[in-house]
Design a protein around this motif. Structure first.
Motif, PDB file in Angstrom:
ATOM      1  N   PRO A 119       0.827  -1.196   0.000  1.00  0.00           N
ATOM      2  CA  PRO A 119       0.000   0.000   0.000  1.00  0.00           C
ATOM      3  C   PRO A 119       0.859   1.242   0.000  1.00  0.00           C
ATOM      4  O   PRO A 119       2.047   1.211   0.306  1.00  0.00           O
ATOM      5  N   ASP A 121      -8.861   7.147   6.874  1.00  0.00           N
ATOM      6  CA  ASP A 121      -8.569   5.990   6.044  1.00  0.00           C
ATOM      7  C   ASP A 121      -8.842   4.682   6.766  1.00  0.00           C
ATOM      8  O   ASP A 121      -8.982   3.640   6.127  1.00  0.00           O
ATOM      9  N   ARG A 179      -6.805   0.392  -1.895  1.00  0.00           N
ATOM     10  CA  ARG A 179      -6.461   1.446  -2.851  1.00  0.00           C
ATOM     11  C   ARG A 179      -6.911   1.023  -4.248  1.00  0.00           C
ATOM     12  O   ARG A 179      -6.508  -0.018  -4.748  1.00  0.00           O
ATOM     13  N   GLU A 197     -15.361   0.108  -2.247  1.00  0.00           N
ATOM     14  CA  GLU A 197     -14.555  -0.347  -1.122  1.00  0.00           C
ATOM     15  C   GLU A 197     -15.413  -1.052  -0.083  1.00  0.00           C
ATOM     16  O   GLU A 197     -15.022  -2.094   0.465  1.00  0.00           O
ATOM     17  N   ASP A 220      -6.616  -0.690   4.220  1.00  0.00           N
ATOM     18  CA  ASP A 220      -5.846   0.135   3.283  1.00  0.00           C
ATOM     19  C   ASP A 220      -6.125  -0.231   1.821  1.00  0.00           C
ATOM     20  O   ASP A 220      -5.227  -0.479   1.028  1.00  0.00           O
TER      21      ASP A 220
END
Length: 763
Positions: A8, A156, A188, A166, A186
Motif C-alpha cells: 500500500p 482511512d 487502494r 470499497e 488500506d
C-alpha cells in the motif's frame, strides 16, 4: 510481481496509548514551551542577540516550507499539519513583526502573549500524536476539538460505506468463512473505472495471516481469475500483514483506460492475420480530431504499411482519412482523421513566400498541419529540377503561380514558357522577367536560357569557378515550362524534329544548369520521363528537387510513385472530391439515392522530396473574373527581378533569333530550314554565347520510340524486340528496361499483346 508492486501507499500509524498521568505531563510540558516562547517573542525583538533573532525567523520559515511541501503532496493530513503549525508560525510572526517595527508598542506585548495562551489551551502537538487517554483529562471543549482532528487523521481507517466499491469489498471479505479472523485494510483503487485494487490483509493482534489464505482462496472470495491475484509480504512488517493485489483488468490484457486502441491494433493490424503483421504499436496519441500511432516494425521486418489495408483494419470508411509516413526502415507514423484535414486551408502570405537562407519557402500545408516547404535553391547543390503533374482542375496552375509569386518576392528571376498559348498562366504575363506564350515560344525560351547558360559557363571557366553562388555575380534563374506535354508527348501536333530540338535543349539545361544557377521546372497534365531526354538524369534531378503529383489517373500515379519514391509508402490516386474515396458511392448504389459530392480537392498533391511522399495542399487562391487577384497583389508587392545587363542582352538576342527558327521547325522540320536542321548562322554579337543553340546534338532517341519503331513493321516476340533495340550491345538498354517499357506502353494503349510473348501496335 514483487512486493513493491502490491504494497500500500502508506500504512496506518499505530496510536499511542499513554496513561492519564503521562498524558497530563506531556500537555503541561507543551504549554510551558509555548509560555516561554511567548515571553521571548515579547522581549527578544528589543535585544541585540542576533542568534535569537535568526532562530525565531528560521522557525517561521521552516514551518512555512513544511506547509508548502504538504500542500504540494496533498492528502487528508493537510488540515492536521496546519493545526500543528499554528503556534510556531504565530509566535514567529509576532517576533518578526517586533523586529521590523522599532520601539515597543502595546500590540508587541499583547500579540505574543495572546498567541501563546491560545496555543497552550489547544495543545495541538499533544493531541495530534493521538494520545487517546489524555483526551478525557483535558477540558471538555478542547477534548471535542481534539477528537474531531483525530477523526480526520484516521479517516482511512474508518469503515467504508457499504454502497461504495470499497465497502462492497469489505463485505465480501467479512462474509467469507475462508478469511478467518483477518481484516482487509488500506484498500487502494488506482482507477475508479477499473476493478483493480491493492490492499493489506491484517491478522488479529499477535497472530500471523493463516497459510490457508492463498491466491486460490482470495480469487474465490472476490470471484476473479486466479492469475489476477498476487500476494506478497509487506516490507518492514511481520507475518501479521500480507500485501494483496487483485487486478482482473490487467490480467485480461488491458493496460490503461484507452487500450481499446492497442487491442484493435494488436488484433487487426499487427497480429498474424492482420493488415500489417509485425508492425507493432509503440505509442499513440488520441485527440478529438485524430488518432496518431507511432509504429515500429518487428526486429526481422522492414516497415510496410498500406493505407487501404490500414483503413479496412481500423474500420475507417474513407482511406483518404488515413495518412502514412515512414523512414523506410523500421519506424512510421499512421494518422487517422475524423475529417479530412486539408478541406479548409488559408491563403498565402508574404512571409510564407519569402525564401529563407536555406532556400526554402512554404507553399502550403501538410495533412498534419505542418508547413509544406519547398526549395527554390539549395545552398549546397545549387539550382534544382522540379516536376509538377496534375490533370485539369487539380490545382497545378495555382501551385505554379504561388511559386512564381515566391520567386518574385525572393528576387529570383522567373522565365516562363506556357505551351498553351499563355492560357494556363495568364497572371504571369507581364509580371515576370520573361513570359513566352505558345509552343514555338517555348523552344525559343529554352534556346535563350541555353545561351545564358553558355555565357555563365564561359565566364565561370575563365575565372576558375566550379559552382554557383547566389547573387555573386548572377541571380538565381528558374525556368518554368508549363504544359510541356503539348510539345513532348508522342501524340503532340508538332514535327518530330522540333520535339528532338526541344528535348536536346532540356537535356543540356539539366546537365549544366545546377552549377550555373539555372533551375528548371517541368509542368504538365501527364509527363513521361522518357520524353524529357535522359530519364535517369531527370529522375535523379527531380529526386533532389520536388515532385508535385496532383490528381492524375491511376496508372500515372503508379508509374510516378515507382520512379520517384523509395517505395515504402503507398501513393494512391487523389479523388476529385473530398469524401469520394469512401463508402458513399456504395451506399448510393444500394439505396438508389444521389449522394452530394464534397468540396473539390484542387491543390491537394503528393509532394515527393528525397523519395519520401507527403500529402499536402497548396495555399488557397480565390478566383475572381477568371484571375487570382490575391496572388497578383502579392506578386506586385515586389519589383520584377532581372538578369544582369550582359545576360539580358544575351537572352533577348538569342530569343529573337530562335523564335522564327522554332516556328519553322515546329511545322516543317529540317526541310523548312534548308534540310540541315540548323538555322542561318547568326551574326556574332558582343557575347558569342548568345548564339542560338541549334547546333546542339540531338538527344538519343528514347527507348519507347525505338520500341514503337520496331513494332511498326509488324508483331514481334519479346526477345525480337530486345534485339531490335540493341539489348546486349555496347551502350544498349537492359532487358529489364525493355520489359518495363513494354508494360508502360501497354498501359498507355500504344502496344497490345498479340499472343503469348508477342507484341504489336494496335490496329
Amino acid at each position: 510481481m514483487t512486493a513493491e508492486t502490491v504494497q500500500p501507499a502508506t500504512l496506518p500509524a499505530p496510536r499511542l496509548g499513554l496513561s492519564p498521568c503521562v498524558a497530563r505531563c506531556v500537555a503541561t510540558l507543551e504549554r510551558a514551551v509555548y509560555g516561554a516562547a511567548g515571553i521571548v517573542a515579547v522581549l527578544g525583538p528589543g535585544s541585540d542577540v542576533w542568534p535569537i533573532h535568526a532562530g525565531a525567523i528560521a522557525v517561521g520559515g521552516g514551518t512555512l516550507a513544511y506547509l508548502w511541501r504538504r500542500t504540494r503532496s496533498g492528502g487528508s493530513g493537510l488540515l492536521l499539519s496546519c493545526y500543528r503549525s499554528l503556534p510556531a508560525l504565530g509566535l514567529s510572526t509576532c517576533y518578526t513583526a517586533g523586529l521590523i517595527a522599532p520601539g515597543t508598542t502595546w500590540w508587541q506585548v499583547v500579540a505574543p502573549i495572546a498567541t501563546a495562551a491560545a496555543a497552550g489551551v489547544a495543545a495541538p502537538l499533544t493531541r495530534s500524536v493521538g494520545v487517546a487517554r489524555a483526551v478525557d483529562e483535558l477540558p471538555e471543549t478542547v477534548a471535542a476539538h481534539g477528537q474531531e482532528l483525530a477523526a480526520a487523521e484516521d479517516q482511512d481507517d474508518d469503515e467504508a460505506p457499504a454502497d461504495t466499491y470499497e465497502g462492497g469489498l469489505l463485505q465480501l471479505w467479512a462474509a467469507s468463512p475462508a478469511t478467518g479472523g483477518t481484516t482487509l485494510t488500506d484498500i487502494r483503487q488506482a482507477d475508479p473505472s477499473r476493478p483493480d485494487f491493492t490492499a493489506v490483509i491484517l491478522a488479529a493482534p499477535g497472530e500471523a495471516v493463516p497459510r490457508t489464505l492463498d491466491e486460490r482462496t482470495v480469487a474465490a472470495v472476490f470471484d476473479v481469475p486466479l492469475e489476477s491475484v498476487t500476494l506478497a509480504s509487506v516490507p518492514g512488517s511481520g507475518p501479521g500483514r500480507l500485501g494483496l493485489r487483485v487486478a482482473p483488468a490487467a490480467a485480461a490484457g488491458v493496460v490503461d483506460g484507452d487500450d481499446e486502441v492497442r487491442t484493435l491494433w494488436a488484433e487487426r493490424v499487427s497480429g498474424p492475420g492482420g493488415a500489417a503483421p509485425g508492425m507493432l504499436l509503440a505509442d499513440y496519441r488520441l485527440t478529438e480530431d485524430r488518432l496518431v500511432v507511432l509504429v515500429q516494425a518487428d526486429e526481422d521486418r522492414m516497415i510496410d504499411l498500406s493505407r487501404k489495408r490500414l483503413a479496412r483494419a481500423l474500420r475507417v470508411d474513407d482511406p483518404e482519412l488515413v495518412m502514412v509516413e515512414t523512414d523506410g526502415l523500421a519506424h512510421g507514423v499512421v494518422t487517422v482523421y475524423r475529417e479530412h484535414p486539408l478541406v479548409h486551408i488559408r491563403e498565402a502570405t508574404r512571409e510564407d513566400l519569402t525564401m529563407g537562407p536555406d532556400g526554402m519557402i512554404t507553399i502550403g500545408l501538410r495533412h498534419d498541419g505542418r508547413p509544406a516547404r519547398m526549395r527554390l535553391h539549395d545552398p549546397e547543390l545549387g539550382a534544382l529540377t522540379d516536376l509538377f503533374v496534375g490533370a485539369p482542375g487539380a490545382g497545378k496552375s495555382v501551385a505554379l503561380l504561388t511559386l512564381l509569386t515566391a520567386e518574385r518576392i525572393s528576387s529570383v528571376v522567373s522565365v516562363v514558357a506556357d505551351a498553351q498559348d499563355g492560357m494556363s498562366l495568364p497572371e504571369a504575363d507581364g509580371r515576370l522577367f520573361h513570359f513566352g506564350a505558345g509552343r514555338a515560344a517555348m523552344g525559343a525560351t529554352l534556346a535563350a536560357v541555353c545561351a545564358v547558360a553558355d555565357y555563365r559557363e564561359r565566364i565561370s571557366a575563365a575565372n576558375g569557378w566550379g559552382s554557383f553562388t547566389l547573387g555573386d555575380p548572377w541571380p538565381l534563374l528558374i525556368t518554368t515550362l508549363d504544359e510541356i506535354n503539348r510539345v513532348l508527348a508522342a501524340d503532340a501536333d508538332v514535327h518530330a524534329d522540333f520535339r528532338k530540338w526541344v528535348t536536346g535543349m532540356i537535356s543540356r539545361v539539366q546537365l549544366t544548369g545546377r552549377k550555373l544557377g539555372i533551375g528548371v521546372r517541368y509542368a504538365g497534365q501527364s509527363i513521361h520521363l522518357e520524353d524529357l531526354g535522359d530519364s535517369d538524369k531527370i529522375r535523379s534531378g527531380a529526386r533532389q528537387g520536388t515532385v508535385w503529383l496532383g490528381r492524375v489517373n491511376g496508372s500515372m500515379t503508379r508509374r510516378m510513385a515507382t520512379d520517384m519514391t523509395s517505395g515504402d509508402v503507398e501513393v494512391t490516386p487523389i479523388p476529385r472530391y473530398f469524401g469520394a474515396g469512401g463508402s458513399s458511392e456504395v451506399a448510393a448504389a444500394w439505396t438508389g439515392e444521389e449522394t452530394p459530392s464534397g468540396p473539390v480537392t484542387a491543390g491537394c498533391a503528393w509532394m515527393i522530396q528525397g523519395g519520401h511522399p507527403a500529402m499536402t495542399r497548396v495555399f488557397r487562391a480565390v478566383k475572381e473574373r477568371r484571375t487570382y487577384p490575391g496572388l497578383i497583389a502579392l506578386m506586385e508587392s515586389a519589383p520584377i527581378p532581372g538578369l544582369t545587363p550582359e545576360e539580358t542582352a544575351v537572352f533577348r538576342q538569342a530569343y529573337a533569333e530562335a523564335l522564327p527558327y522554332a516556328e519553322a521547325l515546329m511545322t516543317g522540320g529540317t526541310n523548312a530550314t534548308g534540310g540541315s536542321g540548323t538555322a542561318a548562322e547568326p551574326e556574332t554579337g558582343e557575347h558569342p554565347a548568345s548564339r542560338v543553340p541549334t547546333s546542339t546534338p540531338a538527344a538519343p532517341r528514347a527507348l519507347r520510340d525505338r520500341i514503337l519503331d520496331a513494332l511498326a513493321a509488324g508483331p514481334l516476340r519479346t526477345r525480337e524486340v530486345r534485339q531490335a533495340v540493341g539489348v546486349g550491345t555496347d551502350g544498349g538498354p537492359a532487358s529489364g528496361s525493355v520489359d518495363n517499357t513494354l508494360t508502360k506502353l501497354q498501359d498507355e494503349g500504344l502496344v497490345v499483346r498479340a499472343g503469348h510473348g508477342i507484341w504489336s501496335r494496335p490496329e
